[in-house]
Design a protein around this motif. Sequence first.
Motif, PDB file in Angstrom:
ATOM      1  N   MET A  88       0.842  -1.198   0.000  1.00 30.75           N
ATOM      2  CA  MET A  88       0.000   0.000   0.000  1.00 30.75           C
ATOM      3  C   MET A  88       0.870   1.238   0.000  1.00 30.75           C
ATOM      4  O   MET A  88       1.766   1.388   0.839  1.00 30.75           O
ATOM      5  CB  MET A  88      -0.920  -0.005   1.231  1.00 30.75           C
ATOM      6  N   ASN A  89       0.628   2.144  -0.928  1.00 26.76           N
ATOM      7  CA  ASN A  89       1.417   3.362  -1.031  1.00 26.76           C
ATOM      8  C   ASN A  89       0.897   4.395  -0.041  1.00 26.76           C
ATOM      9  O   ASN A  89      -0.261   4.791  -0.088  1.00 26.76           O
ATOM     10  CB  ASN A  89       1.332   3.928  -2.453  1.00 26.76           C
ATOM     11  N   THR A  90       1.756   4.826   0.872  1.00 28.14           N
ATOM     12  CA  THR A  90       1.349   5.819   1.876  1.00 28.14           C
ATOM     13  C   THR A  90       2.192   7.084   1.765  1.00 28.14           C
ATOM     14  O   THR A  90       2.345   7.825   2.708  1.00 28.14           O
ATOM     15  CB  THR A  90       1.482   5.239   3.289  1.00 28.14           C
ATOM     16  N   ASN A  91       2.778   7.317   0.588  1.00 25.37           N
ATOM     17  CA  ASN A  91       3.652   8.474   0.413  1.00 25.37           C
ATOM     18  C   ASN A  91       2.856   9.729   0.059  1.00 25.37           C
ATOM     19  O   ASN A  91       3.231  10.496  -0.815  1.00 25.37           O
ATOM     20  CB  ASN A  91       4.688   8.201  -0.695  1.00 25.37           C
ATOM     21  N   TYR A  92       1.734   9.915   0.766  1.00 31.36           N
ATOM     22  CA  TYR A  92       0.872  11.040   0.452  1.00 31.36           C
ATOM     23  C   TYR A  92       0.883  12.079   1.571  1.00 31.36           C
ATOM     24  O   TYR A  92       1.029  11.751   2.750  1.00 31.36           O
ATOM     25  CB  TYR A  92      -0.579  10.582   0.238  1.00 31.36           C
ATOM     26  N   CYS A  93       0.722  13.320   1.201  1.00 31.83           N
ATOM     27  CA  CYS A  93       0.530  14.402   2.157  1.00 31.83           C
ATOM     28  C   CYS A  93      -0.338  15.465   1.490  1.00 31.83           C
ATOM     29  O   CYS A  93      -0.618  15.391   0.294  1.00 31.83           O
ATOM     30  CB  CYS A  93       1.860  15.000   2.613  1.00 31.83           C
ATOM     31  N   TYR A  94      -0.763  16.438   2.261  1.00 36.03           N
ATOM     32  CA  TYR A  94      -1.560  17.534   1.720  1.00 36.03           C
ATOM     33  C   TYR A  94      -0.708  18.795   1.585  1.00 36.03           C
ATOM     34  O   TYR A  94       0.180  19.052   2.406  1.00 36.03           O
ATOM     35  CB  TYR A  94      -2.748  17.838   2.627  1.00 36.03           C
ATOM     36  N   LEU A  95      -1.018  19.573   0.563  1.00 27.93           N
ATOM     37  CA  LEU A  95      -0.432  20.891   0.382  1.00 27.93           C
ATOM     38  C   LEU A  95      -1.543  21.923   0.509  1.00 27.93           C
ATOM     39  O   LEU A  95      -2.618  21.758  -0.071  1.00 27.93           O
ATOM     40  CB  LEU A  95       0.228  21.023  -0.994  1.00 27.93           C
ATOM     41  N   LEU A  96      -1.297  22.974   1.278  1.00 29.84           N
ATOM     42  CA  LEU A  96      -2.267  24.040   1.448  1.00 29.84           C
ATOM     43  C   LEU A  96      -1.691  25.343   0.908  1.00 29.84           C
ATOM     44  O   LEU A  96      -0.556  25.709   1.234  1.00 29.84           O
ATOM     45  CB  LEU A  96      -2.637  24.235   2.923  1.00 29.84           C
ATOM     46  N   GLU A  97      -2.482  26.021   0.098  1.00 31.01           N
ATOM     47  CA  GLU A  97      -2.114  27.346  -0.391  1.00 31.01           C
ATOM     48  C   GLU A  97      -3.186  28.324   0.076  1.00 31.01           C
ATOM     49  O   GLU A  97      -4.361  28.171  -0.248  1.00 31.01           O
ATOM     50  CB  GLU A  97      -2.004  27.355  -1.915  1.00 31.01           C
ATOM     51  N   ILE A  98      -2.793  29.314   0.877  1.00 28.76           N
ATOM     52  CA  ILE A  98      -3.722  30.298   1.432  1.00 28.76           C
ATOM     53  C   ILE A  98      -3.342  31.681   0.916  1.00 28.76           C
ATOM     54  O   ILE A  98      -2.188  32.097   1.026  1.00 28.76           O
ATOM     55  CB  ILE A  98      -3.689  30.285   2.973  1.00 28.76           C
ATOM     56  N   GLU A  99      -4.307  32.376   0.352  1.00 26.56           N
ATOM     57  CA  GLU A  99      -4.071  33.725  -0.150  1.00 26.56           C
ATOM     58  C   GLU A  99      -4.938  34.702   0.641  1.00 26.56           C
ATOM     59  O   GLU A  99      -6.145  34.786   0.454  1.00 26.56           O
ATOM     60  CB  GLU A  99      -4.403  33.820  -1.645  1.00 26.56           C
ATOM     61  N   ALA A 100      -4.294  35.446   1.560  1.00 20.88           N
ATOM     62  CA  ALA A 100      -4.981  36.458   2.354  1.00 20.88           C
ATOM     63  C   ALA A 100      -4.320  37.803   2.041  1.00 20.88           C
ATOM     64  O   ALA A 100      -4.287  38.224   0.900  1.00 20.88           O
ATOM     65  CB  ALA A 100      -4.906  36.116   3.837  1.00 20.88           C
ATOM     66  N   HIS A 101      -3.743  38.472   3.082  1.00 21.92           N
ATOM     67  CA  HIS A 101      -2.990  39.700   2.830  1.00 21.92           C
ATOM     68  C   HIS A 101      -1.640  39.386   2.166  1.00 21.92           C
ATOM     69  O   HIS A 101      -0.974  40.268   1.665  1.00 21.92           O
ATOM     70  CB  HIS A 101      -2.774  40.472   4.125  1.00 21.92           C
ATOM     71  N   LYS A 102      -1.253  38.115   2.193  1.00 22.84           N
ATOM     72  CA  LYS A 102      -0.106  37.598   1.455  1.00 22.84           C
ATOM     73  C   LYS A 102      -0.347  36.113   1.226  1.00 22.84           C
ATOM     74  O   LYS A 102      -1.347  35.568   1.667  1.00 22.84           O
ATOM     75  CB  LYS A 102       1.210  37.832   2.223  1.00 22.84           C
ATOM     76  N   LYS A 103       0.540  35.452   0.504  1.00 21.65           N
ATOM     77  CA  LYS A 103       0.361  34.034   0.213  1.00 21.65           C
ATOM     78  C   LYS A 103       1.156  33.185   1.205  1.00 21.65           C
ATOM     79  O   LYS A 103       2.284  33.517   1.567  1.00 21.65           O
ATOM     80  CB  LYS A 103       0.793  33.728  -1.218  1.00 21.65           C
ATOM     81  N   PHE A 104       0.532  32.077   1.630  1.00 20.48           N
ATOM     82  CA  PHE A 104       1.157  31.139   2.553  1.00 20.48           C
ATOM     83  C   PHE A 104       1.092  29.743   1.944  1.00 20.48           C
ATOM     84  O   PHE A 104       0.086  29.373   1.331  1.00 20.48           O
ATOM     85  CB  PHE A 104       0.433  31.141   3.908  1.00 20.48           C
ATOM     86  N   TYR A 105       2.169  28.972   2.135  1.00 18.57           N
ATOM     87  CA  TYR A 105       2.244  27.625   1.579  1.00 18.57           C
ATOM     88  C   TYR A 105       2.635  26.655   2.698  1.00 18.57           C
ATOM     89  O   TYR A 105       3.693  26.806   3.331  1.00 18.57           O
ATOM     90  CB  TYR A 105       3.265  27.557   0.446  1.00 18.57           C
TER      91      TYR A 105
END
Length: 255
Positions: free
Chosen positions: A1-18
């Motif tokens: 079973m492949n478990t090499n997964y994660c989530y990426l979050l991109e937030i754009e408010a007064h600036k961008k956050f990753y």
Amino acid sequence: MNTNYCYLLEIEAHKKFYYTTYDQDILVADILYKSQSGLSIGTVHNQIDTYATASINGSINDECINEEDILNGSFDNAKISIKLCDYSNQTIIKNIFTGIIPSISYDNNIFKADINGIGCQLDKKIMDTYTPFCRTNFGSKECGVDINKYSYNANIVKIIDSSNFVVHLDSYKPSGFFNFGTLKHKDKIWEIKSFHNNIVTTNLSIPNLNMDDSIILFEGCSKRFECCVSKFNNALNFRGEPHIPGIQEILQKTR
């Protein structure tokens, strides 16, 4: 079973956050996503169209984001994208959600945000009803008041309990002066319930209070038009309808 997964979050408010839920920073498509292992992604509902909903919660250890920004609404209505990533080869598998953060709740360094798909904005009501009170958060971008201009340094001189304590200020402040305000203690923000005879009462208990601790007290706003005008000279940004007659007056005129 492949478990090499994660989530990426991109937030754009007064600036961008990753950010990433992976346990270390990763570079994907020339963008550095900062590791935030305290993040948790909830179930995405109705991902068949733009009316999807989801949730995120946890903690963010980033000096660029502080509790004051969250409480002041700096991230309200921010754009957000959630992507599934294979961190073993640093590639994005799919974009699983794109939407808006209506607001964020925050308590004891843990935040929770329910997020809506872009289509949900079409169902958003501009105004449910009129009100004599201001609808915006004090110190927010819509409010326009710089709360730092209404801050006062103080020291704790007596501790009654974890939510009641006596403070010393450099100048006299009348009872009620800091009602509806906030205080900063060890870089954390707490809401003030009342201020009377230099006794500060907070809505929540403050851990690790000590005698002679330095704190910062911020004036508060009652959200009434009179307070907005007389205390902050900010009538132009008031988000309420103080001059519309109340229901009792309307009923009297129709009799």
